[in-house]
Design a protein around this motif. Structure first.
Motif, short mmCIF file in Angstrom:
data_model
loop_
_atom_site.label_atom_id
_atom_site.label_comp_id
_atom_site.label_asym_id
_atom_site.label_seq_id
_atom_site.Cartn_x
_atom_site.Cartn_y
_atom_site.Cartn_z
N GLY A 246 0.77 -1.23 0.00
CA GLY A 246 0.00 0.00 0.00
C GLY A 246 0.79 1.28 0.00
N SER A 247 2.08 1.24 0.37
CA SER A 247 2.85 2.49 0.40
C SER A 247 4.34 2.18 0.37
CB SER A 247 2.51 3.31 1.65
OG SER A 247 2.87 2.60 2.82
N TRP A 248 5.12 3.24 0.13
CA TRP A 248 6.57 3.13 0.19
C TRP A 248 7.05 3.53 1.58
CZ3 TRP A 248 8.72 0.73 -3.78
CH2 TRP A 248 8.16 0.82 -5.05
N LEU A 249 8.04 2.82 2.10
CA LEU A 249 8.64 3.14 3.39
C LEU A 249 9.99 3.80 3.13
CD1 LEU A 249 7.93 -0.19 5.33
CD2 LEU A 249 6.57 1.91 5.31
N GLY A 250 10.11 5.06 3.52
CA GLY A 250 11.38 5.75 3.32
C GLY A 250 11.52 6.28 1.91
N ALA A 251 12.74 6.67 1.57
CA ALA A 251 13.01 7.32 0.30
C ALA A 251 13.00 6.31 -0.84
CB ALA A 251 14.35 8.03 0.36
N THR A 252 12.67 6.80 -2.02
CA THR A 252 12.70 6.00 -3.24
C THR A 252 13.78 6.55 -4.17
OG1 THR A 252 10.99 7.39 -4.22
CG2 THR A 252 10.26 5.38 -3.09
N ALA A 253 14.11 5.76 -5.20
CA ALA A 253 15.02 6.20 -6.26
C ALA A 253 14.25 6.19 -7.57
CB ALA A 253 16.24 5.29 -6.33
N PHE A 254 14.56 7.17 -8.44
CA PHE A 254 13.74 7.42 -9.62
C PHE A 254 14.66 7.61 -10.82
CE2 PHE A 254 11.25 10.83 -12.01
CZ PHE A 254 10.36 9.93 -12.60
N ALA A 255 14.31 7.00 -11.97
CA ALA A 255 15.07 7.15 -13.20
C ALA A 255 14.12 7.02 -14.38
CB ALA A 255 16.19 6.12 -13.28
N VAL A 256 14.55 7.51 -15.54
CA VAL A 256 13.76 7.47 -16.76
C VAL A 256 14.59 6.79 -17.84
CG1 VAL A 256 12.63 8.85 -18.54
CG2 VAL A 256 12.44 9.51 -16.15
N ASP A 257 14.00 5.84 -18.58
CA ASP A 257 14.76 5.13 -19.60
C ASP A 257 14.78 5.91 -20.92
OD1 ASP A 257 12.35 4.66 -20.91
OD2 ASP A 257 12.15 2.61 -20.19
N SER A 258 15.39 5.30 -21.95
CA SER A 258 15.58 6.00 -23.22
C SER A 258 14.27 6.23 -23.95
CB SER A 258 16.53 5.19 -24.11
OG SER A 258 16.00 3.89 -24.37
N ALA A 259 13.21 5.54 -23.55
CA ALA A 259 11.89 5.75 -24.14
C ALA A 259 11.07 6.75 -23.33
CB ALA A 259 11.13 4.43 -24.26
N GLY A 260 11.66 7.29 -22.26
CA GLY A 260 10.96 8.25 -21.43
C GLY A 260 10.06 7.63 -20.40
N ARG A 261 10.22 6.31 -20.15
CA ARG A 261 9.34 5.62 -19.20
C ARG A 261 9.97 5.57 -17.81
NH1 ARG A 261 8.26 1.01 -23.74
NH2 ARG A 261 6.55 2.06 -24.83
N VAL A 539 13.05 14.05 -9.44
CA VAL A 539 13.07 14.52 -10.82
C VAL A 539 14.14 13.75 -11.57
CG1 VAL A 539 14.69 16.38 -10.34
CG2 VAL A 539 13.18 16.56 -12.32
N ALA A 540 13.90 13.49 -12.85
CA ALA A 540 14.88 12.84 -13.72
C ALA A 540 14.79 13.47 -15.10
CB ALA A 540 14.62 11.33 -13.81
N ASN A 541 15.92 13.60 -15.76
CA ASN A 541 15.93 14.18 -17.10
C ASN A 541 15.43 13.16 -18.11
OD1 ASN A 541 17.06 16.65 -16.24
ND2 ASN A 541 19.11 15.77 -16.29
N GLY A 542 14.47 13.56 -18.95
CA GLY A 542 13.95 12.69 -19.98
C GLY A 542 14.81 12.71 -21.22
N PRO A 543 14.68 11.70 -22.08
CA PRO A 543 15.52 11.64 -23.29
C PRO A 543 15.23 12.76 -24.28
CG PRO A 543 13.80 9.98 -23.37
CD PRO A 543 13.74 10.57 -22.01
N ASP A 544 14.05 13.37 -24.19
CA ASP A 544 13.68 14.45 -25.11
C ASP A 544 14.05 15.82 -24.56
OD1 ASP A 544 11.91 14.48 -23.02
OD2 ASP A 544 10.10 14.51 -24.26
#
Length: 962
Positions: A246-261, A539-544
């Motif tokens: 149901g939820s995240w515990l603590g901090a998460t990590a975030f990234a975007v692939d070459s397709a912007g997903r 925040v993560a930089n997208g390929p576009d």
């Protein structure tokens, strides 16, 4: 692009001067004290210390051959600019030349060369005209490989991306999704769930056994939803399903692939480390590691194929673990069995696919491991700790920053904020830069300029209830340290940090939709097109080039859809409305300015150039006094006094330090030099005024200031120095009074005069004469007290002072001089304050022109107007400067005896007296201008300093008119 301006009258062979109706004049002469006909008049700032005046060097009569130019034309003939030169491999210094009156002048700017610099010119883009064609996609079993071709260095380079097709791959395309023998049809069309929320299937269908299913996505459209589509210009936010438990515990990590997903890794409510990602069929969750308990810390990177790589801290055994996706499951291993290890990890991948992991490893300090699964090599950075960020620059250099992400300020005001650090790995070794004190790092404190310079964003922490600052430090070819903005108190602000790269560098606060946008040295703050009630998590930089934000938000619509979402803003729309030059908001340009013009903060071409003078990054930004001097060479010199609250040191009510900055040898440095520091286990107090800084006949900077240690007596000290060290060479006085009145001036022979309050309680004013050869001599100006003054010395060695004279009957504005051989004082009519008012409310200013004319300026106390006066031999002829609402000003006089006044009141304006009265010239400012300093160089070009009072540090800004 950062512009570095050098203004000078150089190459005298091309700078001959002529006068109308006469032949060509000879070049400027020189006198024994090397002032060479240069007049430097340092205006003083406002405030209790007053101050002003300056140096008047007249020089000997010019001689030599006739200069260039035609007789009687009133021009300077042909002005030749120096040849352009390469500053380094990525920057060119471009010179231009023109006439200023009858004198040639040159200016230069440094311009970025993205493709290199050679022979004084930017190299052409090797990819200009090169067309790269993407190869056709191919199938290898059920893997679809798509390829893109991009020009790099003049050649086409192909990159590959692999995708597993659920139903197989044929002829370069994924087969239609099938469930058993059933071929699934295309997804149903999207619909508007309400006026803000778009509801519909993912790109492809999936399977549930032999039944076709379609994942449904709900998207918040910021501009509204109509006819099954988000309205044009909408920021689209795709809501995420909840993680397991149901939820995240603590901090998460975030990234975007070459397709912007998006890809998210974190500890879910079942205490499992999970990977959640969105693909063509919808959202998917894969368990990485199970039953780890609380305290897991994660970091995420994607390799060139989009494979997720996870470095994480396992808190039970206190070890660093590593996971990478292989097929449908994750391979797991312990990078190090040493405990403790792996705290605050970060991970990056180099161009060859090698994994790099930084973490805090207990007594082993900070270490960086590199290698692949099953084979790791460790390198020690040092005995440090803190949240780490590891990344490769565009040139392939590995950089690491670390420090605390939270403020340690407490309501009592006492706290210790650890420093932050930057390091780079060059030649197989780690190089650590000087620590940044009292700093907070963010989730994304590390970005890069196109030339590979590291951009380190950090917060300067102050005490509770005081504002703090966001700053950007640049390491590499163009080092700098710039103020971004003041953003309140760190106890109530949690910030994502920087993203977007140097051409579109931005900073995001998580507590609102405030976006700080970067344009050269200037920053602006603008609202972002995000939904209401937003909380930005990452925040993560997208390929576009468009960033993706991980956020918690609500639709604020009838359906009230809410939760975590991945936000994709609309592509940047460049805008040059009303702009002549500068950034278009998307990394492009709105145009360039012509010769002798500079693009101002208002994106208009202007004859003024404005630059930032970065102040020392201290633990706080307390009250400040600044002194300014303009050398005959045109270089600028600044003396800065900081006054600290008691809690920062060991004892006493206040502690002060003096710092020195100059651009005499290069651009403004990122580190100030200490003129007078605070002794260990003690406290020192200093006192300066706006004329306490000057440059001696040989070009050596001089500081005159009051100094006291502990409960001892005040001394007025004379100190000389350079960019590296300062030495006290004279103690002018040693009375008990706080020397609030410190005005200094020098005559053409180099004899220096210092005006101070003296006596046990400052009961009278002393004038000290020092020539560096004989013992100092002092005389008494008056038995009364002075409340702020401005002083100057003429070419004959006579002293002149405009001062607020405290008498038993009140305070008068007085002018005193020893030109007759003894001191004579004349009061300015109508300028008298009541006996109960003892303050420098006149803000006195006095300057002497090269022709010997004496000018004053002051505030008129009864009406608040700004007045100017010129000495007629027995009195001052006073007129009004129409600078309505001015709160501070500075005065200078040019070679023709014309007075020039700089007035500030949020903005900055230069006023010049002419035959038709006073004319104005607005100076473009980046902030809220306050407190003014003014000097004129050898060509009578104005150089002005003012403080940006919208910045908590009262950032100094320099404006020069070419």
């Amino acid at each position: 692009m950062r512009l570095h301006l050098i203004v000078c009258c150089a190459f005298l062979a091309a700078c001959g001067s002529t006068n109308p109706g006469h032949g060509a004049d000879g070049g400027a002469g020189d006198d024994d004290d090397d002032d060479g006909g240069v007049v430097v008049t340092d205006g003083g700032g406002g405030g209790d210390d007053g101050g002003g005046g300056g140096d008047a060097g007249t020089g000997d009569a010019g001689g030599g051959d006739a200069g260039g130019g035609d007789a009687g034309t009133g021009t300077c003939g042909t002005c030749n600019a120096p040849a352009n030169v390469c500053v380094d491999g990525a920057h060119v210094r471009h010179y231009s030349a023109g006439c200023t009156g009858s004198t040639c002048s040159t200016s230069s700017v440094i311009i970025d060369c993205p493709d290199g610099c050679a022979a004084g010119a930017c190299l052409a883009d090797p990819c200009a005209g090169v067309v790269c064609t993407d190869p056709s996609p191919t199938c290898s079993g059920s893997t679809l490989r798509t390829m893109s071709s991009t020009c790099v260095g003049g050649s086409c380079v192909v990159s590959e991306s692999d995708e597993t097709c659920a139903s197989g791959c044929t002829a370069g395309a994924c087969n239609a999704t099938t469930c058993g023998t059933t071929t699934c049809s295309s997804p149903a069309p999207t619909t508007c769930l309400d006026a803000k929320v778009l509801s519909g299937p993912a790109e492809l269908s999936g399977c549930n056994g032999s039944t076709c299913t379609t994942a449904t996505l709900q998207t918040l459209c910021s501009q509204g939803c109509f006819a099954g589509e988000c309205d044009a210009g909408s920021t689209e936010s795709i809501f995420m399903p909840s993680p397991p438990g149901g939820s995240w515990l603590g901090a998460t990590a975030f990234a975007v692939d070459s397709a912007g997903r998006p890809n998210i890794v974190g500890l879910d409510s079942n205490h499992n480390v999970s990977w959640m990602h969105l693909d063509a069929a919808g959202w998917h969750t894969v368990t990485i590691d199970t039953n780890l308990g609380n305290g897991v810390q994660v970091s995420l990177a994607l390799d060139a194929t989009g494979t997720p790589l996870v470095a994480y801290y396992e808190p039970t055994n206190k070890r660093l673990r590593y996971a990478e996706l292989r097929g449908a499951t994750f391979h797991l291993e312990e990078v190090s069995t040493t405990s403790p290890a792996g705290v605050n990890p970060s991970i990056a991948v180099d161009a060859s696919g090698v994994r790099w992991i930084a973490s805090n490893d207990g007594t082993l300090g900070m270490r960086v491991a590199h290698g692949h699964a099953g084979s790791w090599t460790f390198e020690s950075v040092g005995t440090y700790s803190g949240a780490t960020q590891l990344a490769f620059s565009p040139t392939g250099v590995l950089h690491l920053v670390w420090g605390d992400r939270v403020s340690h300020a407490v309501s009592s005001g006492g706290y210790y904020q650890p420093p932050a650090y930057h390091a780079s790995r060059v030649g197989g070794a780690w190089h650590i830069d000087a620590a940044i004190p009292q700093a907070i790092v963010f989730k994304h404190s590390l970005e890069f300029a196109p030339n590979g310079d590291a951009l380190f964003g950090y917060g300067v922490v102050s005490a509770v209830g005081q504002n703090d600052e966001l700053r950007l430090h640049r390491y590499g070819a163009l080092p700098s340290d710039a103020l971004v903005e003041s953003i309140g108190n760190w106890l109530s602000v949690s910030s994502v940090g920087f993203y977007g790269g140097a051409t579109q560098l931005q900073f995001m606060q998580t507590t609102g939709a405030a976006l700080a946008q970067h344009a050269g040295d200037l920053w602006t703050t603008a609202p972002h097109d995000f939904a209401q009630y937003i909380s930005i998590l990452d925040v993560a930089n997208g390929p576009d080039g468009t960033p993706r934000f991980l956020a918690s938000l609500t639709s604020n619509s009838p359906s009230n859809v809410s939760g975590w979402a991945v936000v994709t803003p609309t592509a940047c729309a460049p805008s040059c409305t009303g702009a002549e030059c500068g950034d278009d908001g998307c990394g492009g340009t709105c145009g360039t300015c012509g010769a002798n013009e500079t693009c101002g903060p208002d994106n208009q071409c202007s004859a003024w150039h404005e630059d930032t003078v970065d102040l020392p990054a201290l633990m706080s930004y307390p009250s400040m006094q600044v002194a300014f001097a303009l050398a005959p060479s045109g270089s600028h010199h600044v003396l800065i006094q900081y006054q600290f609250p008691e809690k920062y040191y060991t004892s006493g009510s206040t502690q002060n330090e003096l710092f020195y900055l100059t651009d005499a040898t290069s651009a403004w440095p990122t580190t100030a030099h200490v003129v007078s520091g605070i002794p260990t286990m003690n406290y020192a107090q200093t006192s300066i005024a706006s004329t306490s800084m000057q440059v001696g006949p040989t070009g050596v900077p001089e500081a005159i200031y009051g100094y006291k240690v502990g409960g001892g007596k005040w001394n007025t000290l004379h100190s000389t120095g350079s960019s590296s060290a300062w030495t006290v060479d004279d103690s002018i006085s040693g009375g008990d009074a706080t020397p609030r009145l410190i005005a200094t001036a020098r005559n053409a022979s180099g004899v220096e005069y210092t005006f101070i309050e003296c006596g046990f309680s400052g009961g009278y004013v002393c004038v000290t004469r020092r020539d560096g050869l004989t013992a100092d001599t002092s005389s008494t100006l008056t038995a009364d007290s002075a409340l702020g003054a401005s002083a100057a010395v003429d070419s004959m060695g006579h002293a002149h002072i405009l001062w607020a004279h405290k008498k038993a009957t009140g305070v008068t504005l007085d002018y005193s001089t020893d030109a007759s051989g003894s001191w004579v004082t004349v009061s300015i009519p109508g300028e008298t304050l009541s006996a109960s008012t003892y303050s420098d409310l006149f803000h006195t200013q006095l300057a002497i022109g090269p022709d010997g004319s004496i000018h004053i300026a002051f505030f008129h106390m009864t009406g608040g107007a700004l007045y100017h006066g010129e000495w007629t031999g027995s009195a001052f002829a006073v007129d009004t400067v129409p600078a309505t609402g001015a709160t501070a000003f500075a005065l200078a006089v040019d070679h023709a005896g014309t007075p020039v006044v700089l007035a500030v009141n949020g903005d900055a304006t230069l006023w010049t007296q002419s035959g038709v009265g006073w004319t104005s010239d607005a100076i473009p400012t980046a902030g809220n201008a306050s407190t003014a300093w003014l000097g004129l160089d050898a060509a009578d070009r104005p150089h002005v300093f003012f403080q940006d009072s919208s910045a908590i540090s009262h950032q100094l800004r320099l404006a020069v008119k070419p």
